[in-house]
Design a protein around this motif. Structure first.
Motif, PDB file in Angstrom:
ATOM      1  N   SER A  39       0.847  -1.191   0.000  1.00  0.00           N
ATOM      2  CA  SER A  39       0.000   0.000   0.000  1.00  0.00           C
ATOM      3  C   SER A  39       0.884   1.243   0.000  1.00  0.00           C
ATOM      4  N   THR A  76      -9.020   4.669   3.121  1.00  0.00           N
ATOM      5  CA  THR A  76     -10.405   4.451   2.706  1.00  0.00           C
ATOM      6  C   THR A  76     -10.431   3.814   1.319  1.00  0.00           C
ATOM      7  N   LEU A  77     -11.628   3.493   0.889  1.00  0.00           N
ATOM      8  CA  LEU A  77     -11.845   2.973  -0.457  1.00  0.00           C
ATOM      9  C   LEU A  77     -12.597   4.020  -1.268  1.00  0.00           C
ATOM     10  N   ASP A  79     -15.561   5.050  -3.395  1.00  0.00           N
ATOM     11  CA  ASP A  79     -16.941   4.620  -3.641  1.00  0.00           C
ATOM     12  C   ASP A  79     -17.235   4.893  -5.113  1.00  0.00           C
ATOM     13  N   ALA A 167     -13.439   0.823   4.776  1.00  0.00           N
ATOM     14  CA  ALA A 167     -13.439  -0.600   4.385  1.00  0.00           C
ATOM     15  C   ALA A 167     -14.299  -1.431   5.309  1.00  0.00           C
TER      16      ALA A 167
END
Length: 167
Positions: A39, A76-77, A79, A167
């Protein structure tokens, strides 16, 4: 924040050149990149000792309206439904990494939202406005740029929307 804190050996990137030309204040935040990391964004936050909520990753999406950029905190992801709506599209998918590299001129893990080869519609997660400064990739792995979120919006021509999800 100083106009620019150049760290020896970081060199200029299209992102730093664009910021200089626009006379936008920023700080170079370099760190030793570990090629084995999984990451890139979380690596940057840890290496720089910065809260992961303030370090943002740049992700390219594809929709019926073409490519777009989503910028969200590294912890975060993105959206996809929310970024599609913000871009005026019905749906969005993650862009192919090779397309992302070819379109931006940057390598995955070092894609900066600033100074891309082609200007793309850009959406920054609204949480960026909670901070005086945020960090984004400077155009290569191991190099982040710290700047005010309003300046990030200005240089990218971006808008804000709630596009991040936990997540």
């Amino acid at each position: 924040m100083a106009k620019k804190k150049q760290t020896t050996g970081t060199g200029g990137t299209p992102a730093t050149v664009a910021l200089e030309q626009a006379r936008i204040p920023y700080a170079v935040r370099a760190y030793e990149h570990d090629p084995a990391t999984e990451s890139y964004g979380l690596e940057a936050a840890e290496a720089l000792g910065v809260d992961a909520d303030r370090v943002f990753k740049t992700l390219l999406v594809d929709s019926e309206r073409g490519l777009g950029v989503g910028i969200v905190p590294v912890n975060t992801l993105l959206d996809l439904k929310a970024v599609a709506a913000a871009l005026g599209a019905k749906k969005a998918t993650m862009a192919d990494p090779k397309v992302a590299e070819r379109t931006t001129g940057y390598v995955v893990g070092g894609i900066s939202p600033i100074g891309q080869k082609k200007a793309l519609p850009t959406v920054v997660d609204e949480s960026a406005l909670d901070f005086d400064t945020v960090l984004v990739s400077g155009g290569k792995r191991g190099l982040d740029l710290e700047l005010a979120p309003t300046d990030l919006l200005q240089i990218t021509g971006g808008l804000t929307a709630p596009i991040a999800r936990r997540a």
